[in-house]
Write an enzyme that holds these catalytic residues in place. Structure first.
Site, short mmCIF file in Angstrom:
data_model
loop_
_atom_site.label_atom_id
_atom_site.label_comp_id
_atom_site.label_asym_id
_atom_site.label_seq_id
_atom_site.Cartn_x
_atom_site.Cartn_y
_atom_site.Cartn_z
N GLY A 105 0.82 -1.22 0.00
CA GLY A 105 0.00 0.00 0.00
C GLY A 105 0.85 1.26 0.00
O GLY A 105 2.07 1.19 -0.09
N GLU B 67 1.05 3.40 2.47
CA GLU B 67 1.68 3.64 3.77
C GLU B 67 2.31 2.41 4.40
O GLU B 67 3.13 2.53 5.29
CB GLU B 67 0.65 4.23 4.73
CG GLU B 67 0.45 5.70 4.46
CD GLU B 67 -0.87 6.23 4.98
OE1 GLU B 67 -1.66 5.46 5.54
OE2 GLU B 67 -1.10 7.43 4.80
N VAL C 2 1.99 -5.36 3.75
CA VAL C 2 1.50 -6.42 4.63
C VAL C 2 2.04 -7.76 4.14
O VAL C 2 1.99 -8.04 2.93
CB VAL C 2 -0.05 -6.43 4.67
CG1 VAL C 2 -0.56 -7.51 5.61
CG2 VAL C 2 -0.59 -5.06 5.09
N GLU D 293 -3.32 -11.23 13.95
CA GLU D 293 -3.98 -12.43 13.43
C GLU D 293 -4.16 -12.28 11.91
O GLU D 293 -4.48 -11.19 11.42
CB GLU D 293 -5.34 -12.54 14.11
CG GLU D 293 -6.21 -13.67 13.65
CD GLU D 293 -7.64 -13.55 14.19
OE1 GLU D 293 -8.48 -14.36 13.82
OE2 GLU D 293 -7.90 -12.62 14.98
N ASP E 128 -12.15 5.89 8.58
CA ASP E 128 -11.84 5.57 7.18
C ASP E 128 -12.68 4.37 6.75
O ASP E 128 -12.21 3.46 6.07
CB ASP E 128 -10.34 5.25 7.05
CG ASP E 128 -9.85 5.23 5.61
OD1 ASP E 128 -10.58 5.70 4.72
OD2 ASP E 128 -8.74 4.74 5.37
N ASN F 212 -11.54 -1.35 3.49
CA ASN F 212 -11.02 -1.74 4.80
C ASN F 212 -11.90 -2.75 5.52
O ASN F 212 -11.73 -2.99 6.72
CB ASN F 212 -10.82 -0.49 5.68
CG ASN F 212 -9.62 0.31 5.22
OD1 ASN F 212 -8.66 -0.24 4.69
ND2 ASN F 212 -9.69 1.62 5.39
N ASP G 99 -7.29 -2.38 9.34
CA ASP G 99 -6.67 -1.08 9.06
C ASP G 99 -7.15 0.02 10.01
O ASP G 99 -7.76 1.01 9.58
CB ASP G 99 -6.96 -0.70 7.59
CG ASP G 99 -5.95 0.31 7.06
OD1 ASP G 99 -4.97 0.61 7.75
OD2 ASP G 99 -6.17 0.81 5.94
N1 LIG Z 1 -4.85 -9.10 9.42
C1 LIG Z 1 -4.84 -9.32 8.12
N2 LIG Z 1 -5.04 -10.55 7.63
C2 LIG Z 1 -5.03 -10.78 6.30
N3 LIG Z 1 -4.80 -9.84 5.38
C3 LIG Z 1 -4.58 -8.59 5.81
C4 LIG Z 1 -4.58 -8.26 7.20
N4 LIG Z 1 -4.33 -6.94 7.31
C5 LIG Z 1 -4.18 -6.47 6.06
N5 LIG Z 1 -4.33 -7.45 5.15
C6 LIG Z 1 -4.21 -7.39 3.67
O1 LIG Z 1 -3.53 -6.21 3.31
C7 LIG Z 1 -4.41 -5.31 2.61
C8 LIG Z 1 -4.13 -3.90 3.06
O2 LIG Z 1 -4.29 -3.81 4.46
P1 LIG Z 1 -4.58 -2.44 5.19
O3 LIG Z 1 -5.86 -1.84 4.69
O4 LIG Z 1 -4.47 -2.69 6.65
O5 LIG Z 1 -3.33 -1.62 4.75
P2 LIG Z 1 -3.20 -0.33 3.82
O6 LIG Z 1 -4.52 0.16 3.35
O7 LIG Z 1 -2.12 -0.55 2.87
O8 LIG Z 1 -2.64 0.56 4.90
P3 LIG Z 1 -2.74 2.10 4.95
O9 LIG Z 1 -4.10 2.49 4.45
O10 LIG Z 1 -2.56 2.38 6.39
O11 LIG Z 1 -1.64 2.52 4.05
C9 LIG Z 1 -5.80 -5.82 2.92
O12 LIG Z 1 -6.71 -5.52 1.90
C10 LIG Z 1 -5.57 -7.31 3.03
O13 LIG Z 1 -5.46 -7.90 1.75
MG LIG Z 2 -6.52 0.05 4.00
#
Ligand SMILES: Nc1ncnc2c1ncn2[C@@H]1O[C@H](COP(=O)(O)OP(=O)(O)OP(=O)(O)O)[C@@H](O)[C@H]1O
Ligand SMILES: [Mg+2]
Length: 250
Positions: free
Chosen positions: A52, A54, A57, A139, A183, A188, A200
């Site tokens: 992403g 920010e 994962v 988890e 958000d 999310n 998130d």
């Molecule tokens: N606990 C989790 N278990 C499985 N997959 C996860 C988990 N957390 C995040 N993901 C995967 O990562 C993707 C992005 O996660 P998340 O929305 O937390 O991060 P992000 O949007 O990149 O972060 P940010 O918005 O803070 O930059 C999710 O759509 C999912 O596919």
């Molecule tokens: Mg997100």
């Protein structure tokens, strides 16, 4: 083997991969990961699940073979102004210094704390396991090593049931966790076979945050917009009433 096979400069993609790797895994992030793994919160980081703006994962496993999600916040290229908007004025984070690293570390700790509060409030979300600096272990929400898709990719078949779950989440956030998520969107929320899971949570603020009201109205608007698109025809005011109707019932 012929000498040219060892000429690294010919392997541009490898070089690119090395640069990307170095951007995410700077020295300090590697030592944060190392510290968490020596404490046995996970054993091996296996592969990337999401890259992403920010954070990245990763899928990891612990010594007992449990899947873990390891979220690594970037310390170099994050949107610090956005982060600051959700940290400035937060009663839990008054003492955080305003430099980039301190903000990202506070953000990571904030996501951990928010997930814990959400769990306690009975909201379906990943159980947080541990954090250190810019790394959060939690988890893993998925099966056979594959994360469940967000609602954006896989809308619920039963829209009414999904709406009821979203409204209950907002009510539990507000009345039980005393949090405003900030958000709330189809990006999310993961769709675990029709069960919604909220992820998130870094931006969620206590209801005492000076902008909590504004963030809450935006979440309501998002829910109204998304579910109207799915054919439910909900306005922001209606969503608000549906949430408030659950006061004392969640
Ligand atoms: N606990 C989790 N278990 C499985 N997959 C996860 C988990 N957390 C995040 N993901 C995967 O990562 C993707 C992005 O996660 P998340 O929305 O937390 O991060 P992000 O949007 O990149 O972060 P940010 O918005 O803070 O930059 C999710 O759509 C999912 O596919
Ligand atoms: Mg997100």
């Amino acid at each position: 083997m012929a000498k040219e096979e060892f000429d690294l400069k010919k392997f541009v993609p490898l070089e690119e991969a090395r640069k990307t790797f170095a951007k995410v895994f700077d020295k300090s992030t590697i030592s944060a990961l190392h510290r968490l793994s020596t404490k046995r919160y996970f054993k091996v980081v296996e592969y990337v699940i999401s890259t992403g703006k920010e954070a990245h994962v990763f899928h990891a496993v612990d010594g007992a073979g449990n899947s873990r999600a390891v979220k690594v916040y970037k310390t170099g290229t994050s949107d610090f102004n956005r982060m600051n908007m959700y940290i400035d004025g937060e009663p839990r984070f008054e003492k955080v210094k305003k430099n980039k690293r301190s903000l990202v570390f506070a953000w990571t700790r904030k996501e951990f704390k928010n997930l814990l509060l959400m769990q306690k409030a009975g909201i379906a979300c990943p159980m947080p396991v541990a954090f250190h600096e810019n790394v959060l272990v939690m988890e893993f929400i998925g099966e056979k090593g594959k994360a469940f898709p967000p609602l954006k990719e896989k809308p619920a078949k039963d829209v009414k049931k999904a709406y009821a779950q979203a409204v209950e989440m907002l009510a539990r956030l507000l009345f039980k966790a005393e949090l405003v998520y900030g958000d709330f969107s189809e990006y999310n929320i993961l769709n675990q076979k029709e069960k919604l899971i909220l992820i998130d949570a870094g931006q969620a603020v206590l209801t005492s945050h000076p902008n909590a009201e504004e963030f809450f109205e935006r979440d309501l608007e998002n829910v109204a917009r998304y579910f109207s698109k799915q054919g439910l025809e909900k306005g922001r005011q209606q969503v608000k009433e549906d949430v408030k109707a659950l006061k004392g019932k969640v």
